[in-house]
Motif scaffolding. Structure first.
Motif, PDB file in Angstrom:
ATOM      1  N   THR A  45      52.546 -10.302 -34.283  1.00 58.37           N
ATOM      2  CA  THR A  45      51.827 -10.707 -35.263  1.00 58.37           C
ATOM      3  C   THR A  45      51.006 -10.430 -36.770  1.00 58.37           C
ATOM      4  O   THR A  45      51.259 -11.598 -37.850  1.00 58.37           O
ATOM      5  CB  THR A  45      50.221 -10.751 -34.831  1.00 58.37           C
ATOM      6  N   VAL A  46      51.700  -9.037 -37.282  1.00 57.32           N
ATOM      7  CA  VAL A  46      51.616  -8.632 -38.657  1.00 57.32           C
ATOM      8  C   VAL A  46      52.727  -9.104 -39.072  1.00 57.32           C
ATOM      9  O   VAL A  46      52.544  -9.500 -39.914  1.00 57.32           O
ATOM     10  CB  VAL A  46      51.172  -7.069 -38.690  1.00 57.32           C
ATOM     11  N   VAL A  47      54.367  -9.229 -38.583  1.00 61.38           N
ATOM     12  CA  VAL A  47      55.551  -9.498 -39.088  1.00 61.38           C
ATOM     13  C   VAL A  47      55.188 -11.379 -39.598  1.00 61.38           C
ATOM     14  O   VAL A  47      55.233 -11.606 -40.749  1.00 61.38           O
ATOM     15  CB  VAL A  47      56.590  -8.996 -38.331  1.00 61.38           C
ATOM     16  N   GLY A  48      54.478 -11.726 -38.225  1.00 61.41           N
ATOM     17  CA  GLY A  48      54.406 -12.989 -38.473  1.00 61.41           C
ATOM     18  C   GLY A  48      53.338 -13.744 -40.422  1.00 61.41           C
ATOM     19  O   GLY A  48      53.974 -14.037 -40.968  1.00 61.41           O
ATOM     20  N   ILE A  49      52.339 -13.209 -40.167  1.00 57.32           N
ATOM     21  CA  ILE A  49      52.120 -12.642 -41.172  1.00 57.32           C
ATOM     22  C   ILE A  49      52.398 -12.079 -42.172  1.00 57.32           C
ATOM     23  O   ILE A  49      52.444 -13.325 -43.387  1.00 57.32           O
ATOM     24  CB  ILE A  49      50.238 -11.921 -40.951  1.00 57.32           C
ATOM     25  N   LEU A  50      52.694 -11.213 -42.608  1.00 57.71           N
ATOM     26  CA  LEU A  50      54.124 -11.046 -44.248  1.00 57.71           C
ATOM     27  C   LEU A  50      54.761 -11.833 -43.782  1.00 57.71           C
ATOM     28  O   LEU A  50      54.792 -12.021 -45.572  1.00 57.71           O
ATOM     29  CB  LEU A  50      55.187  -9.735 -43.163  1.00 57.71           C
ATOM     30  N   VAL A  51      55.822 -12.515 -43.332  1.00 53.07           N
ATOM     31  CA  VAL A  51      56.628 -13.443 -43.479  1.00 53.07           C
ATOM     32  C   VAL A  51      55.938 -14.633 -44.197  1.00 53.07           C
ATOM     33  O   VAL A  51      56.038 -15.459 -45.141  1.00 53.07           O
ATOM     34  CB  VAL A  51      57.535 -14.139 -42.038  1.00 53.07           C
ATOM     35  N   VAL A  52      54.384 -15.132 -43.284  1.00 50.69           N
ATOM     36  CA  VAL A  52      54.104 -16.961 -43.969  1.00 50.69           C
ATOM     37  C   VAL A  52      53.082 -16.553 -45.555  1.00 50.69           C
ATOM     38  O   VAL A  52      53.367 -16.918 -46.310  1.00 50.69           O
ATOM     39  CB  VAL A  52      53.254 -16.820 -43.295  1.00 50.69           C
TER      40      VAL A  52
END
Length: 119
Positions: free
Chosen positions: A5-12
């Motif tokens: 989830t943290v990686v997804g938020i950073l990518v977005v």
């Protein structure tokens, strides 16, 4: 929160930042900041234009030549095309001759063309 989830938020967030930067810059290319780099980039662009003009001069000379006649391509043709089609009014004869020699050898013109670029 797990790691995915943290990686997804950073990518977005990174994607949104890149899109905002692109929108602010409105698609403009980055210019070199150092004057020497800008001068080198302008010289490369001018030589590319001269190469295009030389290619156009060779093509038009080949079209104008009759069957069995050599195509005559002059440095003045390249200079004229650079001025007329690309707006480069002040082109040195040496630069135009160098571009014509490059295109002359690249297009294998020795068999059917004559030029004054080597003189």
């Amino acid at each position: 929160m797990d790691a995915a989830t943290v990686v997804g938020i950073l990518v977005v967030a990174l994607g949104a930042a890149l899109m905002a930067t692109g929108a602010l810059r409105q698609g403009r290319a980055v210019r070199p900041l150092h004057p020497a780099r800008a001068r080198v980039a302008a010289e490369r662009a001018r030589f590319r234009v001269l190469l295009r003009a030389a290619g156009m001069a060779i093509a038009s000379a080949r079209d104008a030549a009759g069957h069995g006649e050599p195509a005559i391509v002059t440095v003045e043709d390249v200079m004229r095309l650079a001025a007329d089609h690309f707006g480069h009014v002040e082109v040195s004869r040496d630069h135009a001759a160098a571009a014509l020699r490059h295109q002359y050898e690249r297009a294998a013109c020795a068999a059917d063309c004559v030029t004054d670029a080597y003189g």
